[in-house]
Structures are given as structure tokens and as C-alpha cells.
Design a protein around this motif. Structure first.
Motif, mmCIF file in Angstrom:
data_model
loop_
_atom_site.group_PDB
_atom_site.id
_atom_site.type_symbol
_atom_site.label_atom_id
_atom_site.label_comp_id
_atom_site.label_asym_id
_atom_site.label_seq_id
_atom_site.Cartn_x
_atom_site.Cartn_y
_atom_site.Cartn_z
ATOM 1 N N ARG A 196 -2.311 6.694 6.743
ATOM 2 C CA ARG A 196 -3.697 7.183 6.745
ATOM 3 C C ARG A 196 -4.607 6.155 7.409
ATOM 4 N NH1 ARG A 196 -7.780 6.103 3.664
ATOM 5 N NH2 ARG A 196 -6.658 5.320 1.850
ATOM 6 N N LYS A 197 -4.459 4.892 7.044
ATOM 7 C CA LYS A 197 -5.282 3.828 7.639
ATOM 8 C C LYS A 197 -4.967 3.647 9.121
ATOM 9 C CE LYS A 197 -6.527 0.928 3.726
ATOM 10 N NZ LYS A 197 -6.422 -0.443 3.186
ATOM 11 N N SER A 205 -6.279 9.382 -3.750
ATOM 12 C CA SER A 205 -6.068 8.048 -4.305
ATOM 13 C C SER A 205 -4.948 8.068 -5.345
ATOM 14 C CB SER A 205 -7.370 7.534 -4.915
ATOM 15 O OG SER A 205 -7.180 6.261 -5.467
ATOM 16 N N GLU A 252 0.791 -1.233 0.000
ATOM 17 C CA GLU A 252 0.000 0.000 0.000
ATOM 18 C C GLU A 252 0.824 1.285 0.000
ATOM 19 O OE1 GLU A 252 -4.153 -1.220 2.032
ATOM 20 O OE2 GLU A 252 -2.550 -0.770 3.447
ATOM 21 N N GLY A 280 -9.972 8.398 3.015
ATOM 22 C CA GLY A 280 -9.446 9.176 1.898
ATOM 23 C C GLY A 280 -10.170 10.503 1.768
ATOM 24 N N GLU A 333 -1.592 8.349 -3.603
ATOM 25 C CA GLU A 333 -1.203 7.071 -3.000
ATOM 26 C C GLU A 333 -0.718 6.097 -4.072
ATOM 27 O OE1 GLU A 333 -4.108 7.279 0.956
ATOM 28 O OE2 GLU A 333 -4.748 6.067 -0.780
ATOM 29 N N LYS A 375 -0.835 5.565 2.356
ATOM 30 C CA LYS A 375 -2.072 4.826 2.653
ATOM 31 C C LYS A 375 -1.966 4.091 3.989
ATOM 32 C CE LYS A 375 -5.513 2.161 0.166
ATOM 33 N NZ LYS A 375 -5.808 1.519 -1.127
ATOM 34 N N THR A 376 -0.795 3.523 4.263
ATOM 35 C CA THR A 376 -0.600 2.798 5.525
ATOM 36 C C THR A 376 -0.776 3.727 6.720
ATOM 37 O OG1 THR A 376 0.863 1.184 4.471
ATOM 38 C CG2 THR A 376 1.050 1.419 6.867
#
Length: 155
Positions: A38-39, A60, A31, A45, A63, A35-36
């Protein structure tokens, strides 16, 4: 030790310190960091897009750009800041700088000795394997000591 050698050693120490601290870090392969993180923050998103003042599609896209290697430093920086994170950029060698320099000096020494050794063999004065290894080590140490400007030239 001259001033140039002192400065060179300072650069080497800085890079080696970074290697020791971050050398085994790798981007999360599936990812990417953006993204990592953010999660990990539990941030969607859309929420990140709102913080950046862009569309969810742009998040998106950023990322994806990280994963493909086409992300800009500026976009990585702004995404990190929007997640209350710092963006760090580093070029980290695979091993300590001195070892990289030594490997290169050995390669250069082998090239030089191979040329001389071929000529000596033609004159029936070839060196033994032990003598060749000694000369490679001696010449590599000399190259490291002098740090010639052409050390990294490929011939």
C-alpha cells in the motif's frame, strides 16, 4: 517407475520449483505485505478503505491481523485485489523435498538400527561406527525407495 512414483515426483518437482523461485522471500517484518505494498503504491489507508468499501479502521485492522497471523486468506485476497495486486499463498519448504524426505528416512533408519543395535550389543555383537553409518545409509535408501505410509508418523 510406477504411476504413484511418477505422480510423487511431479509433486516434488512443483514444490522444489516454488522453493527455487520464492524460497528466500519473507514477509517485511515491521509492517507486513499489505502495508508495505500500500505504501509502495503511495496509497493511503483511507484510499484503500474506499476501494474496499470499508472503514479506514478496518484496513488498519487487516494490516495488524497480517502481522499477528490472524488474517484470513479471504481478507488478504480482497486487500490485494483492491490494490490491483495478486495474492499468492504458498507453503515453501526450508530445503528441497528430497532432502526433507532423506532427513526423515535417516531419522527412521537410526531409530530402527538403534533398537536392533541395543539387542546386538547385549549379545556382544555390536556394530562399529562405520558399520552403523553404512546400515543407516542403506536402510534410509530402502525407506526412500519404498516411501512407506508411516514415514511421517511420530512414534
Amino acid at each position: 517407475m510406477g504411476i504413484e512414483a511418477v505422480v510423487l515426483k511431479q509433486y516434488q518437482n512443483k514444490v522444489n520449483q516454488t522453493l527455487k523461485q520464492f524460497g528466500d522471500y519473507a514477509m517485511p517484518s515491521s509492517e507486513g505485505w499489505l502495508k508495505t505494498v500500500r505504501k509502495a503504491l503511495g496509497m493511503s489507508g483511507s484510499q484503500l478503505a474506499n476501494r474496499l468499501g470499508v472503514t479506514k479502521g478496518r484496513v488498519s485492522q487487516a494490516e495488524s491481523a497480517e502481522l499477528s497471523g490472524s488474517a484470513t486468506l479471504k481478507s488478504m485476497q480482497s486487500m490485494a485485489q483492491a490494490m490491483d495486486c495478486r495474492f499468492l499463498y504458498a507453503v515453501i519448504p526450508k530445503k528441497e523435498i528430497e532432502n526433507l524426505i532423506r532427513d526423515r528416512a535417516v531419522l527412521k533408519a537410526k531409530e530402527q538400527i538403534k533398537a536392533a543395535s541395543t539387542q546386538m550389543a547385549l549379545e556382544a555383537q555390536a556394530l562399529s561406527d562405520e558399520q552403523l553409518a553404512f546400515e543407516v545409509d542403506r536402510l534410509a535408501s530402502e525407506i526412500i525407495e519404498k516411501m512407506p505410509s508411516d514415514l511421517w508418523n511420530d512414534e
